[in-house]
Design a protein around this motif. Structure first.
Motif, mmCIF file in Angstrom:
data_model
loop_
_atom_site.group_PDB
_atom_site.id
_atom_site.type_symbol
_atom_site.label_atom_id
_atom_site.label_comp_id
_atom_site.label_asym_id
_atom_site.label_seq_id
_atom_site.Cartn_x
_atom_site.Cartn_y
_atom_site.Cartn_z
ATOM 1 N N GLY A 1 1.268 -1.510 -0.304
ATOM 2 C CA GLY A 1 0.012 0.427 -0.097
ATOM 3 C C GLY A 1 1.210 1.705 0.154
ATOM 4 O O GLY A 1 0.676 1.912 -0.279
ATOM 5 N N THR A 2 2.133 0.891 0.464
ATOM 6 C CA THR A 2 2.759 2.460 0.355
ATOM 7 C C THR A 2 2.869 2.836 -0.351
ATOM 8 O O THR A 2 3.136 4.312 -1.134
ATOM 9 C CB THR A 2 3.881 2.105 1.739
ATOM 10 O OG1 THR A 2 3.857 1.416 2.896
ATOM 11 C CG2 THR A 2 5.119 3.016 1.486
ATOM 12 N N PRO A 3 3.772 2.426 -1.658
ATOM 13 C CA PRO A 3 4.137 2.331 -2.558
ATOM 14 C C PRO A 3 2.674 3.551 -3.715
ATOM 15 O O PRO A 3 2.850 4.519 -4.525
ATOM 16 C CB PRO A 3 4.340 1.406 -3.613
ATOM 17 C CG PRO A 3 5.164 0.063 -2.603
ATOM 18 C CD PRO A 3 3.887 0.438 -1.617
ATOM 19 N N VAL A 4 1.723 2.595 -3.467
ATOM 20 C CA VAL A 4 0.616 3.432 -4.280
ATOM 21 C C VAL A 4 0.150 4.315 -4.039
ATOM 22 O O VAL A 4 -0.433 5.441 -4.629
ATOM 23 C CB VAL A 4 -0.832 2.117 -4.382
ATOM 24 C CG1 VAL A 4 -1.870 2.864 -4.118
ATOM 25 C CG2 VAL A 4 -0.543 1.031 -4.548
ATOM 26 N N VAL A 5 -0.187 4.501 -1.977
ATOM 27 C CA VAL A 5 0.000 6.405 -1.615
ATOM 28 C C VAL A 5 1.093 7.160 -1.818
ATOM 29 O O VAL A 5 0.721 8.506 -2.902
ATOM 30 C CB VAL A 5 0.050 5.784 0.078
ATOM 31 C CG1 VAL A 5 -0.286 7.421 0.592
ATOM 32 C CG2 VAL A 5 -1.003 4.959 0.007
ATOM 33 N N LEU A 6 2.264 7.013 -2.465
ATOM 34 C CA LEU A 6 3.474 7.592 -2.412
ATOM 35 C C LEU A 6 3.384 7.860 -4.523
ATOM 36 O O LEU A 6 3.449 8.820 -4.610
ATOM 37 C CB LEU A 6 4.453 7.261 -2.679
ATOM 38 C CG LEU A 6 5.105 6.560 -0.669
ATOM 39 C CD1 LEU A 6 6.314 5.789 -1.158
ATOM 40 C CD2 LEU A 6 5.709 7.934 -0.692
#
Length: 225
Positions: free
Chosen positions: A172-177
């Motif tokens: 999820g972190t890459p998607v948020v970034l």
């Protein structure tokens, strides 16, 4: 509820550190369908975690602690089995990646992400969380730990939801970034992908060893008491 949530925190963090879904999301965020395929893979990953956890909770219905506060012998034996399997899996990771600046060989599906549809990305994410042996064992162990607590079905469902959210933090972190930084995220995501590729073997080996020790230790303690 607090007891059930406390049981799954470490499992959720371990699943969140799985390298392949993070690498897969980063690769998909570099394709023309980034805005749909990245979130679709993340959704599939979360659905897989939730599916495995729900099945285990339903099958384990009514398996709470005994009158003496100890798990049943078969539950402890299950922990022991999971621990041994995770110990074995820690030694079956692929060989360390090549050094001297050479690229890491990627699975075939990672080399064809440009052709993925959102449905295929969703299915891939589900398969990675629900069928990958390491993630599957961690999810079963987490749901089993929830099922053994003396809490209501609603509290167990909340604990499972917390596990899924924690497990989704990695991909999820890459998607948020990506959505927060847009073009500025490309350099950050490329560095993250390369780091995960280089350290995937060590990360997963350490995670499997730690949880193997935890499960085996708990089982031996319960069976000997």
């Amino acid at each position: 509820m607090g007891e059930a949530i406390g049981q799954i925190l470490s499992y959720g963090v371990a699943v969140a550190l799985s390298a392949f879904p993070i690498i897969g999301v980063v690769l998909m965020l570099a394709t023309p369908r980034a805005r749909t395929n990245g979130p679709a893979l993340l959704l599939g990953w979360s659905l897989g975690l939730a599916l495995v956890g729900t099945i285990v909770l339903l099958v384990s219905g009514g398996v709470g602690p005994s009158d003496q506060g100890q798990p049943a012998d078969w539950v402890s034996a299950l922990d022991l089995t999971f621990g041994v399997l995770l110990f074995g899996l820690s030694f079956t990771s692929p060989p360390p990646p090549p050094r001297d600046g050479k690229e890491v060989p990627l699975p075939k599906w990672m080399r064809t992400v440009d052709s993925f549809t959102p449905v295929k990305a969703l299915a891939l994410g589900t398969a990675m969380s629900a069928l990958n042996p390491k993630n599957l064992l961690l999810s079963i162990a987490a749901a089993s730990a929830i099922a053994r607590t003396d809490t209501s079905a609603g509290a167990q469902a909340v604990a499972l939801a917390v596990y899924v959210v924690l497990g989704a933090l990695g991909p999820g972190t890459p998607v948020v970034l990506y959505f927060a930084l847009r073009e500025r995220s490309k350099h950050i995501l490329d560095d993250l992908r390369l780091w995960m590729e280089q350290h995937n073997t060590a990360i997963m080996a350490v995670i499997c060893l730690l949880f193997a020790a935890k499960l085996v230790g708990n089982a031996v303690s319960d069976l000997s008491s």
